[in-house]
Write a protein that holds these residues in place. Structure first.
Motif, PDB file in Angstrom:
ATOM      1  N   ILE C 175       0.867  -1.179   0.000  1.00  0.00           N
ATOM      2  CA  ILE C 175       0.000   0.000   0.000  1.00  0.00           C
ATOM      3  C   ILE C 175       0.895   1.218   0.000  1.00  0.00           C
ATOM      4  O   ILE C 175       1.550   1.521   0.995  1.00  0.00           O
ATOM      5  N   ASP C 176       0.960   1.880  -1.139  1.00  0.00           N
ATOM      6  CA  ASP C 176       1.755   3.099  -1.246  1.00  0.00           C
ATOM      7  C   ASP C 176       0.762   4.257  -1.188  1.00  0.00           C
ATOM      8  O   ASP C 176       0.032   4.514  -2.136  1.00  0.00           O
ATOM      9  N   THR C 232       3.227   2.163   3.274  1.00  0.00           N
ATOM     10  CA  THR C 232       4.198   3.259   3.143  1.00  0.00           C
ATOM     11  C   THR C 232       3.477   4.573   2.905  1.00  0.00           C
ATOM     12  O   THR C 232       3.058   4.880   1.782  1.00  0.00           O
ATOM     13  N   THR C 245      -2.308   3.718  -3.566  1.00  0.00           N
ATOM     14  CA  THR C 245      -2.020   2.918  -4.753  1.00  0.00           C
ATOM     15  C   THR C 245      -1.573   1.562  -4.222  1.00  0.00           C
ATOM     16  O   THR C 245      -0.560   1.473  -3.534  1.00  0.00           O
TER      17      THR C 245
END
Lengths: 337, 337, 337, 337
Positions: C175-176, C232, C245
């Motif tokens: 998970i950005d 992150t 994203t």
């Protein structure tokens, strides 16, 4: 319940108009227009409307519009507006025009500043200028309202109480105005690219900005004397908001409290003007229909500060305020307050 | 002293190139080109250059350019570049090409991603890719350098040490990259208007961004295996800077200090790569030719961070670095360090 | 009509809460609290509320609050929340807690991530997690709702349909996430000064952000398997909005349309989740209670995009959604839709 | 080669000073000070300096500084400056003071605006005010230079040519100034948080900003008459830059070309003032030591525009310009031109 159309639905002010009207329980949006011939869904133009409004954006004639709608908001550019408004009115459709076409009284002044011959000159001078804080009583019976410019409203609301009370000289009033970039519209131009505007401020249109004659004309009406302002707009790196910092010359000695009281009584009962003690900050009015006004002295110089959201109180919000008054609804319906 | 021309001088990267070259005592800028036929002064295009460079921006042929200059920086769009570069080279003018035209090895790959037949295919495969941190020794003798893309450099510099040392799997490497808006160029488009980009972030070009094959190809050369990345660029509301957050899969157990040491020895003696202990921040490299790199673990997942200024280390700065090496000057001449 | 109190009224989420509740015709705000002993008027803390809410911000005890209000929104920091909530509940005041104090099931996990011993551990595990899109039926009868974190909602809403349908591996989900700066709160800190954040992007809290165990825990409940994400977060130069994203690994071959249909049926009838065809853009959800979700493939890699306004759908909006359900009002009352 | 110390190295102006001095081949930075007792490395305070300057930031006495350095830049706050400068001078260390402590001539005026008794009053009145464009000849022999304020330089450079030539009235000159947020310093304060400043503009310090007496005093010296300005600063959502829009009253009829010629001859041979035909834009001077000046008429009202980078020409750049003149180097050494 009123059926309304929005003409020129692809711009920023039109988007705000749609959002406000979606919150107005008295309104059904029945038609949207743009000059695009393929009738894109409004969600393709404004993706944030996904799931909120299910209409195409059509190339409709005035006749087609007035067949569907009782009321039209015209968010077309100047010139394009006066090409369709006479037909709409003839068909019985009442109109709030967000363009500049019906704001000025004199066709010659229009031609001088807009470089076009006015094609509907007989309506100039008789069209009601839609600033409800100044002449709310003229708005309900009108069929056509000229919705004010964004810089114009900011400046007029800040200066009208002083001029109406002969507290300041009518000429040489300096208006140093700072606007967010959305005021420059949604057509791609080098000057409004992100990388050009971000991290930068500059002035533009010095001595030539088209809101100047509008400010002069309305304030002359308010004052009874010929008002002439020095208007200097600045492009500020933010989406929304206008702050006008104004430097008028006092006609007599009067202190800050007395002046604030003049403002408070001038705007008594007006739901969207807040006369405040602090210096206005544009973020405090962003997304709202408020205009925040205050004054300060710097030595003997009076400074008037006026702030509003250029797309709301400076465009779509006041348009709905005018609409509410015309249609007989409460002035604040659908407007965040 | 080298006489240089800059072709396509109106864009953002070209402006940075001019500013850097003005600080380079070994360089005289002798010609600027644009496709505008009225040869505007460069100050009209980039007002910040007022008083700093007195040249028009002319529509010059390759022959006219190579008559005046020994060296040309080509900042034209792709396709336009390969139309002029063969003639420049034939006339003995050495070239750093900032476009994508000579970056890929295979004309078929070029055609697939750029939708144009390559008109100078024999130079593909033999043109030196201008990433001095990877193969500085190939650059001095070259007559033509393909200057890397901005996302490309950020990604490659972050991943090359790991791939060269077989520390990560060559496929499925996730690159989540965030770029400032200047990377989208200076041509007016709706998507890069201030009011569209400000206060917003989104991804774009998912699976289709043209820097993808470039990253894959160069990293495959570095790795000796076929590298395939998942590249997701994001448009971030700032003028300058790229941050790539990369998620490779380690091939064996190795700790953070060991990895940082791999980076430090890979980039030993490279003046423009800083292997740092903190997470890179784009403002720390903005306006410089540095690429800042670090790594962190989140549980077992290695995360590589790489940051640079898209217009400097991602374009104009590395172009001058390449030029300095080609011309025999110190690699850092004119570059802020 | 419900009488509500807002505890910890000086922060950004509390301001949004007040604005939303002022539009909610079913609500009367009867008390505001802060730890300032001089009871400043709320307008001094949030000047934009001038003329909209006439209440001081008092240092009230739980007993004083529950005497005035039937319902309390607790926007205090963690630890401070669990110091007052047991007393409020004992006095019959129902609570939506915007802090993290009641989100996790296990006191040991709480202590590990928040470095405090939980002082009301018996309520952990039985407190309803207020994500109405997942378990709307549990919310109406609850007396205490743990309002989700902003990153958490963004991530969970994007991943839950895939995990509930066993379409992705439960571990190693990347998970950005990119968040606006308002998520960092209103306490002055160097890291959130304008000149530090503007024109810059960076990651922070890698491997240590406190929303991580919350995401893992809720998604494990959804999935029935132990979910473990790599989270992150990035600090992005904008006030509002989160874009996550996400890169999960598919368990079987499935195409984009099939996946979008899974989302559409998972969120059928949920008014605030929009499954869209385009990549979500944070400005399209800014100021609204929507969460926009879509998916793309980059080669074989599925990418999930989820966007919301961190202060609305990520905090104050979902809090009101929970309140509406608890109080028996329509889920959308007062929320812009 | 000159050995220099920088006192108060943790702020934004000090950072710019370090960057400029690193490009100055005549300078060796030998000491940095801050009030932090643990002597952090300068890279911990300004991470962008990683690899560029290897010095701790120490708590040094004036005696320790003058032992190491021949020259000190004092970037301490006011009051702190006058506590150390007398000792530095006594030890033979020459000083450019970026604080306000030595800018004013009269201790009573200092006390009135800064609310502190001046502890080194005998130097007031005799300290050279470091605006090289006005009196470059006084700077080389000076041991102490009072470096001008940022708003001050912007305003003075814009008005001095008109006052020196008696073209405008000396009183009631309106200066409407817009500054980026970095001018407010690096100490965490609510008012300069990202989420407070972004997407907003406001005025502040109306009638009370401390640069006012400085402008009045220097311009009175230039004019030979008592100058009194109306100074209104505005906080603008950008990191860098000041634009002053100034409205003086002309004493006689004179046209724009005549006025521009007055400016051009006043600033002939001054490398850092550009008298331009366009309206200045702050981004065109950002990162440079230029001050861009132009004039426009709006009707009969003359408007003067002056723009500079508040941290460079408004602080660190002019400090180095002063240093270069004091040390006998070329005025432009190390400054981007």
């Amino acid at each position: 319940m009123t059926k309304v159309a929005i003409m020129g639905a692809s711009g920023y002010a039109a988007l705000e108009l749609i959002k406000i009207l979606l919150r107005n329980p008295e309104v059904e949006i029945v038609a949207l227009t743009s000059r695009q011939t393929d009738a894109p869904h409004i969600n393709e133009i404004h993706p944030c409307l996904e799931g909120r409004l299910d209409l195409p954006c059509e190339a409709l004639t005035p006749a087609q519009i007035s067949e569907r709608a009782d009321f039209a908001f015209c968010a077309l550019p100047h010139v394009a507006s006066m090409e369709v408004i006479p037909d709409l009115l003839a068909d019985g459709c009442r109109v709030v025009d967000l363009s500049a076409d019906y704001r000025l009284n004199d066709p010659a002044i229009y031609e001088k500043w807009y470089h076009h011959v006015h094609t509907d000159p007989t309506r100039l001078g008789s069209t009601v200028y839609g600033l409800p804080e100044l002449w709310a009583e003229k708005i309900p019976p009108a069929d056509l309202i000229a919705n004010p410019g964004c810089y114009t409203s900011t400046s007029i609301l800040g200066l009208a109480p002083l001029l109406a009370n002969n507290l300041i000289e009518p000429t040489g009033i300096i208006i140093d105005a700072k606007s967010g970039v959305s005021g420059a519209g949604r057509n791609p131009k080098l000057a409004t690219l992100y990388s050009e505007c971000n991290e930068s401020i500059t002035a533009y249109g010095v001595g030539t900005h088209r809101h100047t004659p509008e400010i002069d004309e309305v304030l002359s009406t308010v004052s009874g004397k010929e008002v002439q302002v020095v208007f200097t707009p600045h492009l500020t790196p933010m989406n929304r908001g206008i702050l006008a910092t104004m430097y008028p010359r006092l006609t007599s000695e009067v202190n800050r409290d007395e002046i604030l009281n003049v403002y408070r009584s001038f705007y008594a009962g007006k739901p969207f003007v807040r006369v405040i003690d602090r210096i206005p900050v544009t973020k405090d009015v962003a997304g709202t229909n408020y205009c925040d006004i205050s004054v300060q002295f710097s030595g003997d110089q009076l400074i008037v500060f006026s702030a509003l959201d250029n797309l709301i109180k400076g465009a779509a919000g006041v348009a709905v305020q005018n609409f509410n008054l015309m249609a007989g609804y409460s002035e604040t319906t659908g407007l965040i307050i």
